[in-house]
Design an enzyme around this catalytic site. Structure first.
Site, short mmCIF file in Angstrom:
data_model
loop_
_atom_site.label_atom_id
_atom_site.label_comp_id
_atom_site.label_asym_id
_atom_site.label_seq_id
_atom_site.Cartn_x
_atom_site.Cartn_y
_atom_site.Cartn_z
N TYR A 59 -32.16 26.17 34.50
CA TYR A 59 -31.12 26.38 35.50
C TYR A 59 -31.69 26.40 36.93
O TYR A 59 -31.27 27.21 37.76
CB TYR A 59 -30.40 27.70 35.25
CG TYR A 59 -29.74 27.83 33.90
CD1 TYR A 59 -29.36 26.72 33.16
CD2 TYR A 59 -29.50 29.09 33.35
CE1 TYR A 59 -28.76 26.84 31.91
CE2 TYR A 59 -28.90 29.22 32.10
CZ TYR A 59 -28.54 28.10 31.39
OH TYR A 59 -27.95 28.24 30.15
N HIS A 121 -33.92 26.93 23.57
CA HIS A 121 -32.79 26.41 24.34
C HIS A 121 -32.34 25.02 23.86
O HIS A 121 -33.12 24.07 23.88
CB HIS A 121 -33.18 26.34 25.81
CG HIS A 121 -32.04 26.20 26.75
ND1 HIS A 121 -32.20 26.18 28.11
CD2 HIS A 121 -30.70 26.07 26.55
CE1 HIS A 121 -31.02 26.05 28.70
NE2 HIS A 121 -30.10 25.96 27.77
#
Length: 310
Positions: A59, A121
């Protein structure tokens, strides 16, 4: 403190999460360009009882920004989950060596001695998830034994990937699962996982109740994969709800809060004002009956319920 969020225990971990969690992707300035002050945003969340923050190296600068905002806070006053393995849009590494390096780097960026929850992830992008069971989960478990992380698991979009990994030999190492965009007005399939996870005492974090920004008054981000006709229908619904004195995101969040089987519902928050709006919607969802509105929207979106948003 304003509307302190109710809390649920995350499976067998003993970690108590607020029902409404803080998705910190907007702090990274990668997918959304925001102007909110990160310190004010995080402080506002904490005042409202939203003390669970989810971030990732993927992110952008989210981990570093969140770490600075949490600096000086009492460590037991907040909970952080981060992720590893997704390097960019097309590159992934879940090797034991990279897992160690990634956790060490996240600890440095966040300014923490331990991370409460660490997730592999977007594991669906591996051609064979057997690698996750054979190599990645044991490696992450060793870091848990060292006290660098307190709970471990994985995140992904396809529910079939969740089931595949949980059928593996080392699935007993999984403390929790994070999946997204499966508990909303468009897709309620997350409920099909509820019983299995409960029986195995595996925690669940439910992310993206707005279907990656589709279920809101504003158009979704340019990268959104919803087909044009679905986006057009969502815009029409949003306009009609505005005329009724509410908003599409409010109705969507009401629905997700009432229906979530997760210990926490992650919502991206980019500013203190957005935190306050989400908390007001949260309060209304627990006190106001908007079931009929939500059901009407669900019926209108039913033709697209099988759309893949990932």
């Amino acid at each position: 403190m304003a509307y302190a969020a109710a809390r649920r225990v995350l499976g067998r971990t003993g970690i108590q999460l607020p029902l409404l969690g803080f998705g910190a992707a907007p702090l990274g300035q990668k997918f959304y360009k925001t102007s909110g002050d990160p310190q004010e945003t995080v402080d506002c969340a904490l005042r409202n009882g939203v003390n669970y923050f989810d971030t990732s190296p993927y992110y952008g600068v989210s981990e570093e920004t969140l770490g600075k905002a949490l600096q000086g806070k009492q460590r037991d006053s907040f909970i952080v989950s981060s992720k590893l393995g997704r390097l960019d849009e097309t590159t992934f590494s879940f090797s034991p060596e990279w897992i160690v390096k990634s956790v060490e780097n996240s600890l440095k960026l966040l300014g923490l001695s331990h991370i409460d929850i660490m997730l592999l992830h977007d594991v669906e992008h591996l051609p064979d998830t057997q690698y996750i069971n054979d190599n990645s989960l044991p490696a992450l478990h060793r870091l848990k034994e060292r006290g660098l992380v307190k709970a471990i698991g994985f995140s992904c979009y396809p529910l079939q990937t969740v089931r595949s990994i949980l059928a593996g030999e080392n699935s007993n190492l999984v403390d929790m699962v994070l999946t997204y965009a499966h508990n909303n007005l468009l897709d309620s399939s997350l409920l099909t996982l509820q019983e299995e996870l409960k029986q195995r005492d595996i925690g669940l974090i439910d992310a993206s109740p707005l279907a990656l920004g589709l279920l809101r008054d504003e158009p979704p981000p340019d990268w959104h994969k919803a087909p044009a006709d679905l986006q057009k229908e969502c815009r029409a619904i949003a306009e009609e709800l505005q005329q009724k004195g509410t908003s599409l995101q409010a109705v969507a969040l009401h629905y997700a809060i009432r229906s979530t089987p997760g210990a926490s519902l992650l919502v991206g928050m980019a500013s203190a004002a957005e935190v306050e709006r989400n908390m007001e919607v949260y309060r209304q969802a627990l006190a106001v009956d908007s079931v009929e509105l939500a059901e009407n929207v669900r019926q209108r979106l039913a033709p697209w319920k099988s759309v893949n948003l990932s």
